[in-house]
Scaffold this motif. Structure first.
Motif, mmCIF file in Angstrom:
data_model
loop_
_atom_site.group_PDB
_atom_site.id
_atom_site.type_symbol
_atom_site.label_atom_id
_atom_site.label_comp_id
_atom_site.label_asym_id
_atom_site.label_seq_id
_atom_site.Cartn_x
_atom_site.Cartn_y
_atom_site.Cartn_z
ATOM 1 N N THR A 30 0.836 -1.205 0.000
ATOM 2 C CA THR A 30 0.000 0.000 0.000
ATOM 3 C C THR A 30 0.868 1.250 0.000
ATOM 4 O O THR A 30 1.840 1.328 0.762
ATOM 5 N N ASN A 31 0.511 2.213 -0.821
ATOM 6 C CA ASN A 31 1.212 3.498 -0.841
ATOM 7 C C ASN A 31 0.546 4.482 0.110
ATOM 8 O O ASN A 31 -0.647 4.757 -0.014
ATOM 9 N N SER A 32 1.335 5.021 1.051
ATOM 10 C CA SER A 32 0.910 6.183 1.834
ATOM 11 C C SER A 32 1.575 7.392 1.191
ATOM 12 O O SER A 32 2.733 7.307 0.779
ATOM 13 N N TYR A 33 0.844 8.497 1.090
ATOM 14 C CA TYR A 33 1.419 9.713 0.504
ATOM 15 C C TYR A 33 1.454 10.828 1.544
ATOM 16 O O TYR A 33 0.502 10.991 2.321
ATOM 17 N N ILE A 34 2.548 11.579 1.545
ATOM 18 C CA ILE A 34 2.687 12.758 2.399
ATOM 19 C C ILE A 34 2.625 13.974 1.476
ATOM 20 O O ILE A 34 3.413 14.085 0.543
ATOM 21 N N VAL A 35 1.653 14.852 1.716
ATOM 22 C CA VAL A 35 1.426 16.010 0.841
ATOM 23 C C VAL A 35 1.678 17.298 1.613
ATOM 24 O O VAL A 35 1.070 17.506 2.677
ATOM 25 N N GLY A 36 2.562 18.144 1.085
ATOM 26 C CA GLY A 36 2.835 19.424 1.733
ATOM 27 C C GLY A 36 4.293 19.556 2.097
ATOM 28 O O GLY A 36 5.105 18.683 1.775
ATOM 29 N N SER A 37 4.626 20.647 2.797
ATOM 30 C CA SER A 37 6.032 20.829 3.170
ATOM 31 C C SER A 37 6.195 20.974 4.675
ATOM 32 O O SER A 37 6.505 20.015 5.358
ATOM 33 N N SER A 38 5.924 22.191 5.225
ATOM 34 C CA SER A 38 6.159 22.336 6.672
ATOM 35 C C SER A 38 5.051 21.703 7.504
ATOM 36 O O SER A 38 5.284 21.176 8.584
ATOM 37 N N SER A 39 3.811 21.740 6.997
ATOM 38 C CA SER A 39 2.740 20.957 7.627
ATOM 39 C C SER A 39 2.021 20.201 6.520
ATOM 40 O O SER A 39 1.896 20.708 5.399
ATOM 41 N N VAL A 40 1.578 19.008 6.811
ATOM 42 C CA VAL A 40 1.219 18.066 5.750
ATOM 43 C C VAL A 40 -0.093 17.327 5.989
ATOM 44 O O VAL A 40 -0.616 17.319 7.109
ATOM 45 N N ALA A 41 -0.569 16.687 4.923
ATOM 46 C CA ALA A 41 -1.644 15.689 5.002
ATOM 47 C C ALA A 41 -1.021 14.336 4.695
ATOM 48 O O ALA A 41 -0.093 14.245 3.886
ATOM 49 N N VAL A 42 -1.507 13.299 5.349
ATOM 50 C CA VAL A 42 -1.104 11.927 5.015
ATOM 51 C C VAL A 42 -2.305 11.254 4.372
ATOM 52 O O VAL A 42 -3.398 11.225 4.956
ATOM 53 N N ILE A 43 -2.105 10.753 3.144
ATOM 54 C CA ILE A 43 -3.188 10.050 2.435
ATOM 55 C C ILE A 43 -2.976 8.548 2.568
ATOM 56 O O ILE A 43 -1.884 8.049 2.270
ATOM 57 N N ASP A 44 -4.000 7.823 3.022
ATOM 58 C CA ASP A 44 -3.956 6.367 3.205
ATOM 59 C C ASP A 44 -2.791 5.924 4.093
ATOM 60 O O ASP A 44 -1.792 5.392 3.608
ATOM 61 N N PRO A 45 -2.952 6.125 5.409
ATOM 62 C CA PRO A 45 -1.881 5.754 6.340
ATOM 63 C C PRO A 45 -1.505 4.279 6.292
ATOM 64 O O PRO A 45 -0.388 3.908 6.614
ATOM 65 N N GLY A 46 -2.456 3.415 5.856
ATOM 66 C CA GLY A 46 -2.124 1.998 5.675
ATOM 67 C C GLY A 46 -2.619 1.104 6.784
ATOM 68 O O GLY A 46 -3.413 1.522 7.636
ATOM 69 N N PRO A 47 -2.149 -0.148 6.790
ATOM 70 C CA PRO A 47 -2.598 -1.114 7.803
ATOM 71 C C PRO A 47 -1.938 -0.835 9.146
ATOM 72 O O PRO A 47 -0.974 -0.065 9.228
ATOM 73 N N GLU A 48 -2.452 -1.469 10.170
ATOM 74 C CA GLU A 48 -1.829 -1.385 11.503
ATOM 75 C C GLU A 48 -0.537 -2.205 11.431
ATOM 76 O O GLU A 48 -0.551 -3.420 11.500
ATOM 77 N N ASP A 49 0.576 -1.535 11.207
ATOM 78 C CA ASP A 49 1.854 -2.204 10.943
ATOM 79 C C ASP A 49 2.954 -1.377 11.592
ATOM 80 O O ASP A 49 3.131 -0.201 11.274
ATOM 81 N N GLU A 50 3.671 -1.990 12.519
ATOM 82 C CA GLU A 50 4.669 -1.277 13.326
ATOM 83 C C GLU A 50 5.779 -0.664 12.467
ATOM 84 O O GLU A 50 6.122 0.513 12.617
ATOM 85 N N ALA A 51 6.336 -1.456 11.542
ATOM 86 C CA ALA A 51 7.442 -0.961 10.712
ATOM 87 C C ALA A 51 6.986 0.222 9.857
ATOM 88 O O ALA A 51 7.729 1.201 9.704
ATOM 89 N N HIS A 52 5.767 0.150 9.338
ATOM 90 C CA HIS A 52 5.279 1.252 8.503
ATOM 91 C C HIS A 52 5.014 2.498 9.341
ATOM 92 O O HIS A 52 5.294 3.619 8.902
ATOM 93 N N TYR A 53 4.484 2.294 10.546
ATOM 94 C CA TYR A 53 4.253 3.433 11.456
ATOM 95 C C TYR A 53 5.575 4.160 11.728
ATOM 96 O O TYR A 53 5.656 5.382 11.626
ATOM 97 N N GLN A 54 6.611 3.381 12.025
ATOM 98 C CA GLN A 54 7.934 3.982 12.303
ATOM 99 C C GLN A 54 8.468 4.693 11.060
ATOM 100 O O GLN A 54 9.035 5.786 11.161
ATOM 101 N N ALA A 55 8.292 4.086 9.876
ATOM 102 C CA ALA A 55 8.771 4.681 8.628
ATOM 103 C C ALA A 55 8.048 6.008 8.341
ATOM 104 O O ALA A 55 8.681 6.986 7.929
ATOM 105 N N LEU A 56 6.729 6.021 8.587
ATOM 106 C CA LEU A 56 5.958 7.248 8.368
ATOM 107 C C LEU A 56 6.412 8.352 9.316
ATOM 108 O O LEU A 56 6.619 9.496 8.903
#
Length: 305
Positions: free
Chosen positions: A42-68
């Motif tokens: 699954t692709n999560s997208y971060i939109v913006g620069s100094s403050s952002v929106a996260v599109i589709d944060p994804g599944p409950e997944d520890e490694a992905h949470y840390q990566a985000l």
């Protein structure tokens, strides 16, 4: 078949755990959850620069949470945007919201495209996130905005009833979720999915004329106009194939799948049967075929009188 045509782009480097710049002001972080329905993940997208929106944060997944969290690098998150409520897209919204205080945005809670029929079991209930309720239930054409960015909702029911794409205003870029992807056709499986809705949503995107689609799985769709028309043609060919099987005397979906999907991995025949059911519901609605009782995987079908 369309799947083998040059329209599809299977070249993709997931770069798990890393933020990959996609276009100016947009980064992609891909979840390490590869599979037959998720491609590389699954692709999560971060939109913006100094403050952002996260599109589709994804599944409950520890490694992905840390990566985000690492990719965010302490930037403020104002909005968590969810394209639809499948478990590979929305569940991490809860933890991300607890960590950032962002508001959640989506069309609405999970719901089927139509009521369950008597005795019908929803085959995708396990894959649906039934606890996600957006703080902002966004309507079609409504906009959320932040520091140097604005996202407008383009409601695209079909894959799920609550599926929404999001346009990056002023850029002709659309985050297309699971509605349109470069690596595969979208699954449209009743009762969650509706083929009539899906085709209508596809028409909406064809009319929009974006220059880039950023999907929920795989790489960008770089020539949307051509791709969307090819996708529509593929669905119409599939519909014609289903109609032809009924006219040839196939009474049940299982028989149709054996012929129409003879070159597809048998492990995917269950999903294929639901896709055929989606076409059948649409054909029945339009009076092109007839059935004994309500349309189900086990029902008997015949040509319209």
């Amino acid at each position: 078949s369309f799947m083998d045509s040059p329209a599809f782009d299977l070249a993709f480097e997931p770069a798990y755990g890393q933020a990959v710049p996609v276009v100016s002001g947009v980064e992609r972080v891909t979840v390490n959850n590869p599979g037959p329905f998720t491609f590389f993940g699954t692709n999560s997208y971060i939109v913006g620069s100094s403050s952002v929106a996260v599109i589709d944060p994804g599944p409950e997944d520890e490694a992905h949470y840390q990566a985000l969290m690492a990719a965010l690098g302490g930037r403020a998150v104002t909005h968590i945007v969810v394209s639809h409520t499948h478990r590979d897209h929305s569940p991490l919204a809860r933890r991300l919201q607890a960590a950032t205080g962002a508001v959640t945005v989506g069309q609405g809670p999970h719901r089927p495209a139509r009521p369950l029929r008597e005795g019908e079991i929803n085959p995708f209930s396990e894959s649906s996130d039934l606890s996600f309720v957006p703080d902002i239930a966004i309507g079609d054409g409504e906009t959320i905005s932040g520091d140097g960015w604005a996202l407008s909702a383009v409601l695209t029911p079909g894959h799920t009833a609550n599926h929404a794409a999001f346009a990056l205003d002023g850029r002709d870029i659309l985050f297309s979720g699971d509605h349109v992807m470069a690596w595969s056709t979208s699954i449209v499986a009743p009762p969650d999915g509706s083929m009539a809705d899906y085709m209508e949503s596809l028409e909406r995107l064809i009319a929009r004329d974006d220059r880039l689609l950023l999907p929920g799985h795989g790489g960008p769709v770089t020539q949307p106009a051509t791709f969307l028309r090819a996708l529509k043609a593929h669905r119409l060919r599939r519909e014609q194939a289903v109609l032809a099987r009924v006219q040839a005397g196939d009474r049940q979906i299982a028989e149709m799948v054996k012929v129409i999907y003879r070159d597809t991995d048998p492990k995917l025949h269950g999903a294929a049967a639901l896709s055929v059911l989606a076409h059948i519901e649409d054909l029945l609605e339009r009076g092109e075929i007839a059935a004994d009782g309500p349309p189900t995987l086990a029902a008997l079908y015949r040509p319209a009188a």
